[in-house]
Scaffold this motif. Structure first.
Motif, PDB file in Angstrom:
ATOM      1  N   SER A 295      17.523   3.882   9.407  1.00 59.73           N
ATOM      2  CA  SER A 295      15.780   4.442  11.059  1.00 59.73           C
ATOM      3  C   SER A 295      14.528   5.205  10.453  1.00 59.73           C
ATOM      4  CB  SER A 295      16.710   5.232  11.538  1.00 59.73           C
ATOM      5  OG  SER A 295      17.083   6.626  10.667  1.00 59.73           O
ATOM      6  N   THR A 296      14.237   4.820   8.836  1.00 62.82           N
ATOM      7  CA  THR A 296      13.447   5.689   8.131  1.00 62.82           C
ATOM      8  C   THR A 296      11.963   4.934   9.117  1.00 62.82           C
ATOM      9  OG1 THR A 296      14.526   6.109   6.219  1.00 62.82           O
ATOM     10  CG2 THR A 296      12.139   5.957   6.382  1.00 62.82           C
ATOM     11  N   THR A 297      10.939   5.647   9.032  1.00 67.21           N
ATOM     12  CA  THR A 297       9.672   4.907   9.978  1.00 67.21           C
ATOM     13  C   THR A 297       8.804   4.262   8.502  1.00 67.21           C
ATOM     14  OG1 THR A 297       8.215   7.347   8.848  1.00 67.21           O
ATOM     15  CG2 THR A 297       9.649   7.217  11.199  1.00 67.21           C
ATOM     16  N   MET A 298       7.859   3.887   9.022  1.00 68.39           N
ATOM     17  CA  MET A 298       6.621   3.168   8.209  1.00 68.39           C
ATOM     18  C   MET A 298       5.954   4.145   7.276  1.00 68.39           C
ATOM     19  SD  MET A 298       5.076   0.242   7.833  1.00 68.39           S
ATOM     20  CE  MET A 298       5.160  -0.748   9.600  1.00 68.39           C
ATOM     21  N   PRO A 299       5.808   5.327   7.731  1.00 67.45           N
ATOM     22  CA  PRO A 299       4.913   5.797   7.353  1.00 67.45           C
ATOM     23  C   PRO A 299       5.815   6.790   6.219  1.00 67.45           C
ATOM     24  CG  PRO A 299       4.610   6.387   9.088  1.00 67.45           C
ATOM     25  CD  PRO A 299       5.278   6.242   8.917  1.00 67.45           C
ATOM     26  N   ALA A 300       7.015   7.092   5.793  1.00 64.17           N
ATOM     27  CA  ALA A 300       7.663   7.148   4.770  1.00 64.17           C
ATOM     28  C   ALA A 300       8.684   6.213   4.131  1.00 64.17           C
ATOM     29  CB  ALA A 300       9.435   7.910   5.596  1.00 64.17           C
ATOM     30  N   ILE A 301       8.136   4.705   4.886  1.00 61.07           N
ATOM     31  CA  ILE A 301       8.144   3.840   3.036  1.00 61.07           C
ATOM     32  C   ILE A 301       7.182   4.157   2.826  1.00 61.07           C
ATOM     33  CG2 ILE A 301       8.990   1.333   3.138  1.00 61.07           C
ATOM     34  CD1 ILE A 301      11.191   3.036   3.901  1.00 61.07           C
ATOM     35  N   VAL A 302       6.751   3.666   3.793  1.00 63.65           N
ATOM     36  CA  VAL A 302       5.127   2.295   2.913  1.00 63.65           C
ATOM     37  C   VAL A 302       3.850   3.949   1.786  1.00 63.65           C
ATOM     38  CG1 VAL A 302       5.498   0.342   3.778  1.00 63.65           C
ATOM     39  CG2 VAL A 302       3.652   2.384   4.721  1.00 63.65           C
ATOM     40  N   GLY A 303       4.284   5.715   2.401  1.00 59.59           N
ATOM     41  CA  GLY A 303       3.152   6.346   2.786  1.00 59.59           C
ATOM     42  C   GLY A 303       2.606   6.781   3.606  1.00 59.59           C
ATOM     43  N   GLY A 304       2.562   8.362   4.053  1.00 63.32           N
ATOM     44  CA  GLY A 304       1.565   8.156   5.274  1.00 63.32           C
ATOM     45  C   GLY A 304       1.693   9.916   5.639  1.00 63.32           C
ATOM     46  N   GLY A 305       1.429  10.280   6.517  1.00 62.78           N
ATOM     47  CA  GLY A 305       1.380  11.624   7.049  1.00 62.78           C
ATOM     48  C   GLY A 305      -0.241  12.164   7.988  1.00 62.78           C
ATOM     49  N   SER A 306      -0.159  13.091   7.636  1.00 60.87           N
ATOM     50  CA  SER A 306      -1.257  13.876   8.356  1.00 60.87           C
ATOM     51  C   SER A 306      -1.994  13.897   7.204  1.00 60.87           C
ATOM     52  CB  SER A 306      -0.982  15.016   9.299  1.00 60.87           C
ATOM     53  OG  SER A 306      -0.532  16.230   8.816  1.00 60.87           O
ATOM     54  N   GLY A 307      -3.662  13.719   7.977  1.00 59.59           N
ATOM     55  CA  GLY A 307      -4.597  14.443   6.559  1.00 59.59           C
ATOM     56  C   GLY A 307      -4.294  12.892   5.856  1.00 59.59           C
ATOM     57  N   LEU A 308      -4.488  12.877   4.203  1.00 60.46           N
ATOM     58  CA  LEU A 308      -5.049  12.261   3.744  1.00 60.46           C
ATOM     59  C   LEU A 308      -2.796  12.228   2.745  1.00 60.46           C
ATOM     60  CD1 LEU A 308      -6.806  13.809   0.957  1.00 60.46           C
ATOM     61  CD2 LEU A 308      -7.490  11.613   2.353  1.00 60.46           C
ATOM     62  N   PRO A 309      -2.520  10.777   3.227  1.00 57.25           N
ATOM     63  CA  PRO A 309      -1.367  10.150   2.979  1.00 57.25           C
ATOM     64  C   PRO A 309      -0.189  10.552   1.090  1.00 57.25           C
ATOM     65  CG  PRO A 309      -2.443   8.090   3.888  1.00 57.25           C
ATOM     66  CD  PRO A 309      -3.211   9.561   3.025  1.00 57.25           C
ATOM     67  N   ARG A 310       0.732  10.284   1.835  1.00 57.91           N
ATOM     68  CA  ARG A 310       1.750  11.342   0.983  1.00 57.91           C
ATOM     69  C   ARG A 310       2.489   9.892   0.049  1.00 57.91           C
ATOM     70  NH1 ARG A 310       0.645  16.047  -1.558  1.00 57.91           N
ATOM     71  NH2 ARG A 310      -0.026  17.765   0.323  1.00 57.91           N
ATOM     72  N   PRO A 311       2.796  10.000  -0.550  1.00 56.32           N
ATOM     73  CA  PRO A 311       3.849   9.145  -1.358  1.00 56.32           C
ATOM     74  C   PRO A 311       4.663   8.905  -0.632  1.00 56.32           C
ATOM     75  CG  PRO A 311       2.968  10.581  -3.426  1.00 56.32           C
ATOM     76  CD  PRO A 311       2.790  10.869  -1.718  1.00 56.32           C
ATOM     77  N   GLY A 312       5.176   7.455  -0.093  1.00 53.58           N
ATOM     78  CA  GLY A 312       6.638   6.535   0.469  1.00 53.58           C
ATOM     79  C   GLY A 312       7.594   6.559  -0.380  1.00 53.58           C
TER      80      GLY A 312
END
Length: 559
Positions: A295-312
């Motif tokens: 159930s992990t989302t796309m940003p959690a897999i490849v990286g992302g988040g609000s503002g500058l992305p974080r490692p996924g």
């Protein structure tokens, strides 16, 4: 007018940017202005720094104060600038010598009582400082071992702002009051430094209980696991529930060799930024293992988040294993997003706040059931799924994704004999890992002087031109290409696996038998000898093959 400057570091992904912290005091109404694209946590530094300075026995300057973070075009986030801001303000107020902090790089958050709290991302920050020519950095005492991993840097670990002022001014260091936290309770200073693990395991003790000998049967899958670890090849395990796919994947990281110093620093930097660096272990020297839920989302897999992305997850598994259990249950968009990092070993993320490049050279291990109920087989025994359901379920793993997976292994159900009887021939993780290490060293010696270290990294053009195979070794591959059962990318990956099989067998170059083994692991189409014989490189059969055990189990059930 009074002016002072010092330096800190802003992190953009896992790369550090040196930031000059300037403090300017002018006559006027007392005010504190912070400029330079700060985020919410950094904007609140005004209150933290003021309280920390006052509680450290110093007076706050009652003048117009402007603190600038340069370059102003780079977004700054986090609380790691507190210490630099406080020292710049005190130097501008002539409480510190401005020349004493001009060549310092300071990283740390300040508590309201003046204590210096550790922050995430210390290792990549200090690496950026070393590349910029800085020789001394100041960090919280808890993160001093992490900062000391960078050679050529003098690390000053401090507990409080008062202690740092004493060190810089050459006065006796004050004795800090005892920690108010009682024994057995977690240190509040470490809160926020170690975040929930997000399915990442990188500790050696986590794997001490996982042994290859615990897996019942699955000789073909075990051998495929060894080949994947020796050459860095991606692996796809397909079979019914309970066959041991997850057990095999969990034991894969222990087969990988220890990380080199450079690789360990890369992995530690990513985990430090993500807040996953284990407390008391500043350097991760073993391959990490990341197993996110489907159930992990796309940003959690490849990286992302609000503002500058974080490692996924793909970056957290850098130089380790990314295991996707129940792979068809992952969203199709998430699975297809893995195609680019599988090829390049990195992921480039673009957001409105900026773009960054994150390392993502991992070993992908996929596991899947043959159908939604898990009982689909060629004989169709016990499967309740319609052909359309089976086709739809298997189609969730796209062809382009599977084309990037070198080893595709069918995991058979475990027989009663394999479960009930102890297998004295099963090899331990230590035994298999020794063969993997020897194969890696053989490949590294062959690839010396090139930018590649494993067979999986070598481009296909180099394999076909620089390291050519013997005459007739590619006859089976040529037939598969003519039939359209093998793509150009598939040919390159077959060659890579063939070199790994030869390295495990101790041969100078792959022969036709090694290429056949790689082709079977790629296509699943038998070419001759059983996999255990082909991969081991000998003509005698092992004590009992998977087919023999299945036949014995059926005879026992009939009796």
């Amino acid at each position: 007018m009074a002016f002072a400057r010092t330096c800190s570091v802003a992190l953009v992904g896992v790369d550090g940017v040196i930031v000059e912290v300037q403090a300017d005091l002018e006559p006027g109404v007392a005010a504190f202005t912070l400029v330079g694209l700060p985020d919410k946590a950094l904007t609140e530094a005004r209150d933290r720094v003021r309280a920390a300075v006052c509680n450290s026995g110093e007076s706050w300057p009652q003048r117009k104060l402007t603190v600038g973070l340069s370059p102003a075009s780079v977004p700054k986030s986090g609380s790691g600038f507190d210490l630099a801001v406080a020292c710049a303000v005190l130097a501008a107020a002539e409480r510190l010598d401005p020349t004493a902090i001009a060549e310092l790089l300071l990283i740390g958050e300040l508590g309201l009582d003046g204590r210096v709290r550790p922050v995430r991302g210390v290792l990549p920050s200090v690496l950026a400082a070393a590349e910029a020519g800085y020789e001394r950095v100041v960090v919280a005492e808890q993160t001093a071992p992490e900062a000391s991993l960078v050679p050529g840097i003098t690390v000053i670990g401090v507990r409080s702002l008062r202690e740092l002022m004493a060190v810089l001014s050459g006065t006796p260091v004050p004795e800090e009051p005892p920690d108010p936290v009682g024994r057995g309770r977690p240190d509040p200073l470490m809160a926020g430094l170690m975040l929930p693990s997000a399915g990442v395991r990188g500790l050696r003790e986590d794997r001490a209980r996982l042994d290859m000998a615990d897996v019942a049967g699955q000789y073909e899958a075990r051998r495929a696991l060894e080949i994947a670890a020796a050459g860095g090849h991606h692996l796809y395990l397909k079979g019914p529930p309970g066959a041991g796919k997850t057990m095999l994947a969990e034991r894969l990281p222990a087969l990988l060799p220890p990380l080199t110093r450079k690789e360990a620093l890369e992995v530690t930097a990513v985990h430090s930024v993500a807040g996953l660096l284990p407390v008391g272990r500043p350097l991760i020297d073993t391959a990490p293992y990341c197993a996110p839920h489907h159930s992990t989302t796309m940003p959690a897999i490849v990286g992302g988040g609000s503002g500058l992305p974080r490692p996924g997850a793909v970056s957290l598994a850098h130089r380790g294993v990314l295991f996707l259990d129940e792979a068809p249950e992952f969203p199709v968009r998430v699975l297809d997003a893995l195609r680019q990092p599988l090829e390049s070993g990195e992921v480039v993320i673009a957001r409105s706040a900026g773009s960054l490049r994150l390392p993502a050279r991992f070993l992908l291990c996929l596991a899947a059931n043959p159908c939604p109920c898990g009982r689909h087989s060629r004989r169709g025994e016990g499967c309740e799924c319609t052909p359309a359901m089976v086709s739809r379920y298997q189609g969730r793993l796209s062809g382009p994704l599977l084309d990037r997976v070198d080893l595709q292994v069918q995991v058979a159900p475990v027989t009663r004999i394999e479960l009930m009887e102890r297998d004295v021939t099963a090899e331990t993780t230590e035994t298999v890992a020794a063969r993997v290490l020897a194969a890696r060293e053989r490949a590294a010696a062959r690839l010396a002087g090139t930018p590649w270290r494993t067979n999986a990294e070598v481009p296909g053009h180099e394999l076909r031109t620089r390291w050519q195979l013997g005459s007739g070794a590619l006859n089976d591959v040529a037939r598969q290409l003519e039939r359209g059962l093998l793509t150009a990318r598939g040919l390159d990956r077959v060659l890579r696996v063939a070199w790994t099989v030869a390295d495990l067998a101790g041969r100078d170059r792959p022969d036709q038998r090694d290429v056949r083994t790689a082709l079977v692991l790629r296509t699943g189409i038998e070419q001759g000898l059983p996999l255990t014989e082909r991969a081991l490189g000998r003509s005698e059969r092992p004590p009992a093959t998977q087919a023999d055990r299945n036949q014995e189990a059926r005879k026992g059930d009939e009796a």
